[in-house]
Enzyme design. Structure first.
Site, PDB file in Angstrom:
ATOM      1  N   TRP A 134       0.723  -1.076   0.493  1.00  0.00           N
ATOM      2  CA  TRP A 134      -0.002  -0.052  -0.206  1.00  0.00           C
ATOM      3  C   TRP A 134       1.191   1.267  -0.221  1.00  0.00           C
ATOM      4  O   TRP A 134       0.413   1.797  -1.029  1.00  0.00           O
ATOM      5  CB  TRP A 134      -0.930   0.064   1.169  1.00  0.00           C
ATOM      6  CG  TRP A 134      -2.163   1.340   1.076  1.00  0.00           C
ATOM      7  CD1 TRP A 134      -2.840   1.708   0.348  1.00  0.00           C
ATOM      8  CD2 TRP A 134      -2.994   1.265   2.706  1.00  0.00           C
ATOM      9  NE1 TRP A 134      -3.885   2.161   0.599  1.00  0.00           N
ATOM     10  CE2 TRP A 134      -4.042   2.012   2.341  1.00  0.00           C
ATOM     11  CE3 TRP A 134      -2.866   0.459   3.444  1.00  0.00           C
ATOM     12  CZ2 TRP A 134      -4.625   3.425   2.914  1.00  0.00           C
ATOM     13  CZ3 TRP A 134      -3.703   1.077   5.285  1.00  0.00           C
ATOM     14  CH2 TRP A 134      -4.798   2.589   3.698  1.00  0.00           C
TER      15      TRP A 134
ATOM     16  N   HIS B 157      12.482  -4.207   3.728  1.00  0.00           N
ATOM     17  CA  HIS B 157      12.411  -4.249   5.812  1.00  0.00           C
ATOM     18  C   HIS B 157      13.846  -4.136   6.870  1.00  0.00           C
ATOM     19  O   HIS B 157      13.174  -4.551   7.842  1.00  0.00           O
ATOM     20  CB  HIS B 157      11.969  -5.916   5.625  1.00  0.00           C
ATOM     21  CG  HIS B 157      10.505  -6.224   4.895  1.00  0.00           C
ATOM     22  ND1 HIS B 157       9.762  -4.668   4.852  1.00  0.00           N
ATOM     23  CD2 HIS B 157       9.719  -7.174   3.774  1.00  0.00           C
ATOM     24  CE1 HIS B 157       8.586  -5.781   3.976  1.00  0.00           C
ATOM     25  NE2 HIS B 157       9.494  -6.674   3.277  1.00  0.00           N
TER      26      HIS B 157
HETATM   27  P1  PAP Z   1       5.052  -7.456   2.835  1.00  0.00           P
HETATM   28  O1  PAP Z   1       6.054  -6.537   3.658  1.00  0.00           O
HETATM   29  O2  PAP Z   1       5.712  -9.039   2.657  1.00  0.00           O
HETATM   30  O3  PAP Z   1       5.447  -6.342   0.886  1.00  0.00           O
HETATM   31  P2  PAP Z   1       2.870  -5.807   2.618  1.00  0.00           P
HETATM   32  O4  PAP Z   1       2.014  -5.474   1.237  1.00  0.00           O
HETATM   33  O5  PAP Z   1       3.009  -4.902   4.041  1.00  0.00           O
HETATM   34  O6  PAP Z   1       3.647  -6.884   2.709  1.00  0.00           O
HETATM   35  O7  PAP Z   1       1.512  -7.063   3.628  1.00  0.00           O
HETATM   36  C1  PAP Z   1       0.325  -7.293   2.599  1.00  0.00           C
HETATM   37  C2  PAP Z   1      -1.285  -6.480   3.840  1.00  0.00           C
HETATM   38  O8  PAP Z   1      -1.529  -5.422   3.061  1.00  0.00           O
HETATM   39  C3  PAP Z   1      -1.864  -8.264   3.795  1.00  0.00           C
HETATM   40  O9  PAP Z   1      -3.428  -7.465   4.749  1.00  0.00           O
HETATM   41  P3  PAP Z   1      -4.129  -8.527   5.146  1.00  0.00           P
HETATM   42  O10 PAP Z   1      -3.242 -10.187   5.090  1.00  0.00           O
HETATM   43  O11 PAP Z   1      -4.571  -8.281   6.339  1.00  0.00           O
HETATM   44  O12 PAP Z   1      -4.954  -8.486   4.152  1.00  0.00           O
HETATM   45  C4  PAP Z   1      -2.508  -7.097   2.494  1.00  0.00           C
HETATM   46  O13 PAP Z   1      -4.144  -7.231   2.294  1.00  0.00           O
HETATM   47  C5  PAP Z   1      -2.676  -5.751   2.796  1.00  0.00           C
HETATM   48  N1  PAP Z   1      -2.996  -4.348   2.195  1.00  0.00           N
HETATM   49  C6  PAP Z   1      -2.768  -4.794   0.388  1.00  0.00           C
HETATM   50  N2  PAP Z   1      -2.445  -3.907   0.016  1.00  0.00           N
HETATM   51  C7  PAP Z   1      -3.247  -3.099   1.055  1.00  0.00           C
HETATM   52  C8  PAP Z   1      -3.805  -1.971   0.140  1.00  0.00           C
HETATM   53  N3  PAP Z   1      -4.161  -0.978  -0.346  1.00  0.00           N
HETATM   54  N4  PAP Z   1      -4.583  -1.270   1.357  1.00  0.00           N
HETATM   55  C9  PAP Z   1      -4.815  -1.904   2.507  1.00  0.00           C
HETATM   56  N5  PAP Z   1      -3.987  -2.960   2.687  1.00  0.00           N
HETATM   57  C10 PAP Z   1      -3.430  -3.370   1.855  1.00  0.00           C
END
Ligand code: PAP
Length: 335
Positions: free
Chosen positions: A84, A142
């Site tokens: 995000w 990270h």
């Molecule tokens: P990473 O650190 O491995 O790159 P990251 O993007 O931080 O991953 O984590 C994914 C989480 O962000 C997921 O959360 P959840 O498992 O609780 O659902 C994912 O759904 C959420 N996420 C991805 N894109 C968005 C967005 N545009 N808005 C809000 N949450 C999001």
């Protein structure tokens, strides 16, 4: 131990790079090790559990990376909102260059627009790839703040960090789902309870989670022009205000004309979970991408408080208690 297999032509590199690789290869076997939640080993490096590949990235950064005053680093502990924030920062910085109906975020996953620093710093076996990215470079990491060299963190270098953190209960649940998906089928499934214990002990990718958050929080207090500290839950609640805050921090506040054209609203809409998770590119499966992780793996629910569906009240209480203990006397409060 992870070896130099990622750098088949290491012998052909400059002496300086060879030295870094050699130092890393010698260091890894001396570090405490544990199994990662999906594949590979984690090594305890300067207090954090990190893969050998990313430790090497950190060492390359330390020894060779040349930061620029225009560099912007999106920093997170995994599962705190990396995807995000990458999307938001990319669209804030490039808002004059693209039409929202035909935006790069409709064709590429945010990780391809804001590349993962510890990984791309290895590309070509030296920093030449990352050196060749035009300014302003948008990078994502990270790595804990304490692992960045002073030439990136002291106040005289203008490169900036935007950090986002999240309720550790939701972080754990998100991480557990992600790890369960990625875990090779030959291995037994990840038990929620056992993985929870590991998370509580700080044994997870880039953990301990609390130390990661505290490192960036302290830096944001000491150097507010260098580190912006955001909370996932706040961005969910007030996305427009948060986007304006990020733009201001990055030195590109929205003009009255942009406000009239509702550019902030368009950024928020484009980067929302609903919009991003529905782009065809983000529905892609890893088999078509030749990657260990599918674009779709980064989109699950995107909600605040999903932990209630997975953690028992005792587990939630335990995690809250650890959080309270870890933050005691630090001046920082998750709420
Ligand atoms: P990473 O650190 O491995 O790159 P990251 O993007 O931080 O991953 O984590 C994914 C989480 O962000 C997921 O959360 P959840 O498992 O609780 O659902 C994912 O759904 C959420 N996420 C991805 N894109 C968005 C967005 N545009 N808005 C809000 N949450 C999001």
């Amino acid at each position: 131990m992870e070896t130099s297999k990622y750098f088949p032509s290491v012998e052909t590199l400059d002496e300086g790079y060879q030295k870094t690789f050699k130092n890393c290869d010698e260091l890894l076997p001396t570090l405490p090790q544990t199994k990662g939640w999906w594949f590979g080993q984690l090594f305890q490096y300067h207090g954090f559990w990190i893969s050998g590949f990313c430790i090497r990235g950190s060492m390359l950064n330390h020894d060779h990376f040349k930061p620029r005053s225009t560099d912007i680093v999106v920093a997170t502990s995994p599962k705190c909102g990396t995807t995000w924030l990458r999307a938001l920062v990319f669209s804030i910085i490039n808002r004059a260059s693209f039409d929202f109906s035909d935006h790069p975020l409709r064709k590429a996953n945010p990780q391809d627009l804001v590349p993962f620093f510890e990984k791309i710093i290895h590309k070509d076996g030296s920093t030449s790839f990352v050196d060749g990215i035009p300014s302003p470079r948008l990078l994502s990491t990270h790595l804990p703040y304490s692992l960045f060299p002073t030439r990136m963190t002291d106040d005289t270098s203008a490169c900036r960090f935007v950090y986002i953190y999240r309720d550790p209960k939701d972080v754990f649940v998100s991480k557990w789902h992600f790890a369960s998906k990625l875990r090779p089928k030959e291995l037994p499934p990840l038990s929620l309870e056992e993985t929870f214990d590991l998370f509580c002990k700080g044994v997870s990718h880039y953990g301990p989670f609390w130390d990661h958050v505290l490192g960036y929080w302290k830096a944001s207090v000491e150097s507010p022009k260098k580190v912006l500290f955001l909370k996932y839950e706040d961005v969910k609640k007030e996305p427009l205000g948060c986007v304006r805050k990020v733009a201001e921090f990055l030195g590109v506040p929205f003009t009255p004309e942009e406000e009239n054209k509702e550019i902030v609203e368009q950024i928020v809409k484009l980067c929302s979970f609903e919009s991003m998770s529905n782009q065809d590119v983000n529905k892609l499966d890893k088999r078509y991408q030749q990657r260990p992780v599918s674009n779709s793996d980064f989109f699950r629910k995107g909600e605040v408080g999903d932990w209630v569906n997975h953690l028992s009240p005792q587990m939630a209480e335990k995690l809250d208690q650890i959080t309270e203990e870890k933050l005691q006397d630090t001046g920082f409060n998750f709420h």
